[in-house]
Design an enzyme around this catalytic site. Structure first.
Site, PDB file in Angstrom:
ATOM      1  N   GLU A   1       0.183   2.816   6.047  1.00  0.00           N
ATOM      2  CA  GLU A   1       0.115   4.181   5.517  1.00  0.00           C
ATOM      3  C   GLU A   1      -1.300   4.742   5.677  1.00  0.00           C
ATOM      4  OE1 GLU A   1       1.392   4.575   1.449  1.00  0.00           O
ATOM      5  OE2 GLU A   1       1.002   6.726   1.411  1.00  0.00           O
TER       6      GLU A   1
ATOM      7  N   HIS B   1      -2.534   3.081  -6.230  1.00  0.00           N
ATOM      8  CA  HIS B   1      -1.485   3.418  -5.268  1.00  0.00           C
ATOM      9  C   HIS B   1      -0.690   2.177  -4.836  1.00  0.00           C
ATOM     10  CE1 HIS B   1      -0.334   4.064  -0.913  1.00  0.00           C
ATOM     11  NE2 HIS B   1       0.415   4.940  -1.535  1.00  0.00           N
TER      12      HIS B   1
ATOM     13  N   GLU C   1       1.767   1.477  -7.410  1.00  0.00           N
ATOM     14  CA  GLU C   1       2.878   2.444  -7.316  1.00  0.00           C
ATOM     15  C   GLU C   1       3.937   1.906  -6.332  1.00  0.00           C
ATOM     16  OE1 GLU C   1       4.102   5.547  -4.492  1.00  0.00           O
ATOM     17  OE2 GLU C   1       2.140   6.252  -5.187  1.00  0.00           O
ATOM     18  N   HIS C   2       3.493   1.415  -5.194  1.00  0.00           N
ATOM     19  CA  HIS C   2       4.441   0.812  -4.238  1.00  0.00           C
ATOM     20  C   HIS C   2       5.170  -0.373  -4.873  1.00  0.00           C
ATOM     21  CE1 HIS C   2       3.555   2.431  -0.021  1.00  0.00           C
ATOM     22  NE2 HIS C   2       2.882   3.209  -0.845  1.00  0.00           N
TER      23      HIS C   2
END
Lengths: 459, 458
Positions: B150, B70, B73-74
């Site tokens: 997040e 993840h 992905e950022h």
């Protein structure tokens, strides 16, 4: 956007039924600007004209229809000026309870029979509720529409509001509300709405307490229903696989049994500007939830386009916006930061939102304030304005690429009595906006030093 | 809308009953470098959605580096030589488009929605970052802070999400589904740009990717563009994927999570198989129908019995996801009604399970579930994005595109006896993990400084 937490909790339950990825770069709440129904102003591309057919029925109901046979599908909504702002001050929660109970027993059908009949044909009968509007929405296969519309008609015209169901749903709503009042996002939304609207009807939803739900009686619901679910105030929107003749019959069926008796609801009063205030609320969460704003614009506001285009640059344009650039991209302070205007019958909120580790809440808030102040003082650069327009005009086709989205426009145009050419005109109006107009509109409408601020999760 | 909880009551439910057959006319291609390209023409509106799916997700991570899928992905938005940090999003925005990405246990995907004439821009940008990403430590240092925010937003401050995370970490002892997709906080705190770079080098390659395009386009044109932009990227040797299969559970597991909340909350998971052979398997389809009978429509059992009639639950749901690279689970969750507790709710859910095992399901219930399947098949065609999601998910899970078609027929063919049989086989205590939320009071959540006037901060 209502802060009625009873409803918020229900909306979340519905939301959870959607296919959502586990974790993504920017969550739905942060990109709400893009998909926010209240702000879905569209522009016109060459091929974009949406052939909306409109008529008013003898009983006063206004109908908006788009014929589309691409899919064997029919979407229908019927809405009334019966949203949360229509609550009686002494009976907060009655608007939402009334809307909620419509489908829980009607025309002599018990709720189990209603759900069974809908399930047998795969139809989805849902509700809609915000500060201004309340109603029902139906999605059905066009081949099954007869059965589906029969149930929707009963729910609209002859809801039974069974006492036992009311008691049970009150208990559930109270539990949802109590739960919401422990969660920082909901606490912040409620406090923000109170500060923004005070005793204005838009502030009523924030006065909802477990006790006020407990106090609701069946006769309150019945009275509210009779006063607000009237044929002459109904807005019917339809899109899908039926002819105009069929649409006329459907609209007739859905509204002919609605009442027109008694006094029609009065227009909402104008919103007074609140005094700037900072409210800090203690909460053990790791993150502070911060909301900043003030009452914004009405649906027919003359400053609508300059503010809308300008807000894209300020905080509406996701990763193209200044707030995202300053608060997240440059400093890594948040996952989500946004601003939006939510146009309503009277001035809806202008809202900036973010969440950040509590130790850096002051720092993040200072960056937001500085960014807003600079934008209000100087407006967008020529390049920013150009890019904002390119996004809005170029992205127009995405805004009407499904029946579901078009239904939302039809009901909005209908409810707020916007011109039928609303979508066709939009692009031109966006294009005409100048940087000077944006600066002028923001400087008159947004007072960075007199805004309402809520920080939940303060030390 | 903010989601209270992602997977419970979320993902798995729709997946349980959604049919996929409207996608039968999608066309599949393979580039010489191994990249798959799937195009579904849909000419209802002059728009297009492009999604690039990588067959790599949190299940491919190792201890100490959870969350790296993840985090990368950022970082994929943080620039290449040709397209500097942040520019990807800005170019799509100027084209009138929307872009985003998402990471899950089984995959990582990137998407753009645009007017149809802009598809080439999306493919050019996606192909560029498939092999030219520049991972600067300076950018990583900022972005990992965003990811930690997040995690705070989605998990740390969300009691029901904490329960779900704990449930998974308890139910899966060795399988990597044990770890949350976003990663454990301590792993995020210690993650480096090198970790992300290693990940990118290992997994981001055309032979580990599928391009899915749905929209007002011609298949042959899309293929041509895909060849032009992705065709030149060299394949890499992908690391071996260890099975890490979960050992058989030996008895019920129970765990409690304390967090600030008002309502108690209960989540239960039973280990169950995922779909492997779409033609020969029957149990996953029966489990999906079982989920439908319990919670797949307005009239399904759990709501009718536990919320409306018995009033033991304030809310309750069930679900099962038959598409997964790893094992699956049959899950329940809910909040007890006022005056009831999680023990009573669990007993009521178990009561429903026992009833299923004893008496099975009626033909009427079965037909009702199938009616949802048939209707959903039409409804899903109203969203190009969702059609692309279904395609991407199934092929990235290692199943053929035909599965979309097969699944519909198989779901329609499930019998009452099969539903009863899978209930008896899989909804048993030795497969069960129960996690409960023990709500903690927030006695101090009052305004401290209702100070009027002025602004705060500086």
């Amino acid at each position: 956007m209502g802060t009625n937490m009873q409803l918020t909790a229900k909306a979340q339950r519905r939301e959870e039924k959607h296919f959502l990825p586990e974790t993504l770069r920017l969550c739905a709440s942060a990109v709400k600007f893009f998909g926010f129904a209240g702000l879905l102003l569209a522009a016109t591309a060459a091929n974009a004209a949406l052939p909306i057919q409109h008529w008013q029925m003898e009983n006063g109901a206004r109908v908006y229809f788009v014929e589309n046979h691409d899919l064997p599908l029919l979407d229908v909504s019927v809405e009334f000026p019966a949203g949360e702002s229509r609550d009686d001050k002494s009976r907060p929660g009655v608007a939402s309870m009334t809307q909620h109970l419509l489908t829980h027993g009607a025309g002599g059908m018990a709720e189990d029979e209603i759900t069974r009949r809908l399930a047998d044909i795969g139809a989805i009968l849902g509700g809609s509720l915000d500060q201004d509007r309340a109603g029902l929405t139906l999605r059905t296969l066009s081949t099954e529409r007869g059965k589906a519309l029969e149930i929707m008609t009963s729910a609209l015209q002859s809801p039974d509001f069974p006492e036992a169901v009311l008691q049970r749903e009150k208990t559930r709503s109270i539990a949802d509300l109590k739960e919401a009042m422990t969660q920082p996002a909901a606490i912040a939304g409620r406090a923000f709405n109170t500060l923004l609207y005070g005793t204005h009807p838009y502030g009523l939803s924030s006065t909802l307490e477990p006790d006020s739900i407990a106090a609701l009686r069946r006769e309150d619901v019945v009275d509210f229903y009779r006063a607000h679910y009237r044929a002459d105030h109904a807005v019917v929107a339809l899109i899908g696989d039926v002819t105009v003749a069929q649409a006329k019959e459907i609209a007739m069926q859905l509204t002919s049994g609605l009442s027109r008796a008694g006094k029609a609801p009065q227009p909402l009063p104008a919103v007074d500007m609140p005094k700037g205030e900072v409210r800090r609320i203690v909460h053990p969460a790791m993150q502070s939830h911060i909301l900043v704003g003030q009452p914004g614009i009405t649906r027919d506001d003359p400053d609508y386009f300059p503010l809308y285009v300008g807000n894209y640059v300020l905080g509406g344009g996701g990763f193209a916006s200044r707030l995202m650039e300053e608060v997240r991209q440059k400093r890594g302070l948040v996952y989500s930061v946004y601003s939006y205007f939510l146009p309503m019958q009277q001035r809806g909120p202008f809202q900036i939102g973010l969440q950040t580790k509590r130790e850096q809440a002051d720092e993040a808030l200072a960056v937001v304030q500085k960014t807003v102040r600079e934008f209000v003082a100087k407006g967008p650069t020529a390049d920013e304005l150009k890019k904002a327009k390119q996004n809005m005009v170029g992205g127009f086709p995405l805004r009407i690429d499904s029946n579901g989205k078009i239904l939302g426009y039809l009901s909005m145009i209908g409810f707020y009595q916007l011109p039928l050419t609303y979508l066709d005109d939009f692009s031109g109006k966006v294009e005409q906006v100048t940087a000077a107009q944006v600066r002028d509109a923001f400087s008159r409408r947004i007072q960075p030093d007199n805004m309402v601020t809520v920080v939940v999760g303060a030390d | 809308m903010q989601r209270k909880n992602t997977l419970i009551g979320g993902l798995f439910l729709l997946a349980a009953i959604l049919p996929l057959s409207a996608l039968a006319d999608a066309q599949e291609f393979k580039l010489a470098n191994g990249m798959r390209v799937i195009v579904k023409e849909d000419h209802r509106a002059p728009v297009v959605v492009s999604q690039v799916w990588y067959r790599v997700g949190s299940m491919d991570e190792v201890n100490g580096k959870t969350g790296v899928a993840h985090a990368l992905e950022h970082m994929m938005f943080k620039g290449t030589k040709a397209v500097p940090a942040g520019e990807f999003s800005k170019q799509i925005a100027v084209a009138g488009g929307r872009e985003n990405a998402f990471t899950n246990r089984d995959h990582t995907a990137y998407f753009e929605q645009l007017q149809k004439s802009k598809l080439e821009l999306a493919l050019r940008l996606e192909s560029d970052r498939m092999h030219n990403l520049v991972l600067l430590p300076k950018e990583f240092a900022k972005e990992i802070k965003v990811v930690m925010e997040e995690r705070r937003l989605r998990t740390e401050d969300k009691p029901q999400a904490l329960v779900y995370e704990t449930l998974m970490a308890t139910a899966y002892q060795t399988h990597p589904y044990h770890h949350p997709v976003i990663g454990w906080m301590n792993d995020l705190e210690n993650m480096t740009a090198d970790d992300a770079r290693d990940w990118y080098r290992q997994w981001y390659a055309p032979n580990n990717a599928t391009l899915v395009v749905v929209g007002d386009v011609e298949s042959k044109d899309v293929l041509k563009l895909a060849e032009r932009y992705f065709g030149k990227i060299k394949p890499v040797a992908l690391p071996p994927r260890k099975p890490q299969s979960e050992p058989e559970q030996r008895g019920i597991k129970r765990v409690t999570v304390k967090a600030p909340a008002k309502l108690p909350y209960l989540a239960m998971s039973y280990h169950a198989p995922a779909l492997r052979d779409p033609d020969k398997d029957w149990e996953p389809y029966a489990l999906a129908v079982l989920a439908g009978v319990l919670d797949g429509n307005a009239s399904a059992r759990l709501n009718q019995e536990l919320v409306r009639r018995q009033q033991i639950a304030n809310s309750v749901s069930a679900g099962y996801d038959l598409i997964a690279r790893g094992p699956s689970m049959f899950m329940f969750d809910g909040a007890p009604a006022e005056g009831k507790n999680v023990v009573e709710l669990e007993a009521a859910i178990r009561g429903q399970i026992e009833k299923l095992k004893q008496d099975g399901v009626t033909e009427e219930e079965l037909q009702r579930v199938k009616a949802q399947v048939i209707a959903a098949q039409v409804y899903q065609r109203d969203s190009m994005f969702y059609q692309a999601m279904l395609i991407g998910e199934v092929v990235t899970a290692g199943l053929s595109l035909n599965t979309l078609e097969t699944r519909l027929a198989k779901l329609k063919a499930v019998t009452a006896a099969q539903v009863q049989e899978v209930a008896r086989k899989y909804l048993v205590d030795d497969r069960l993990t129960v996690a409960v939320l023990d709500p903690q009071p927030l006695d101090n959540a009052q305004p401290v400084k209702p100070a009027a006037g002025g602004r705060h901060g500086n």
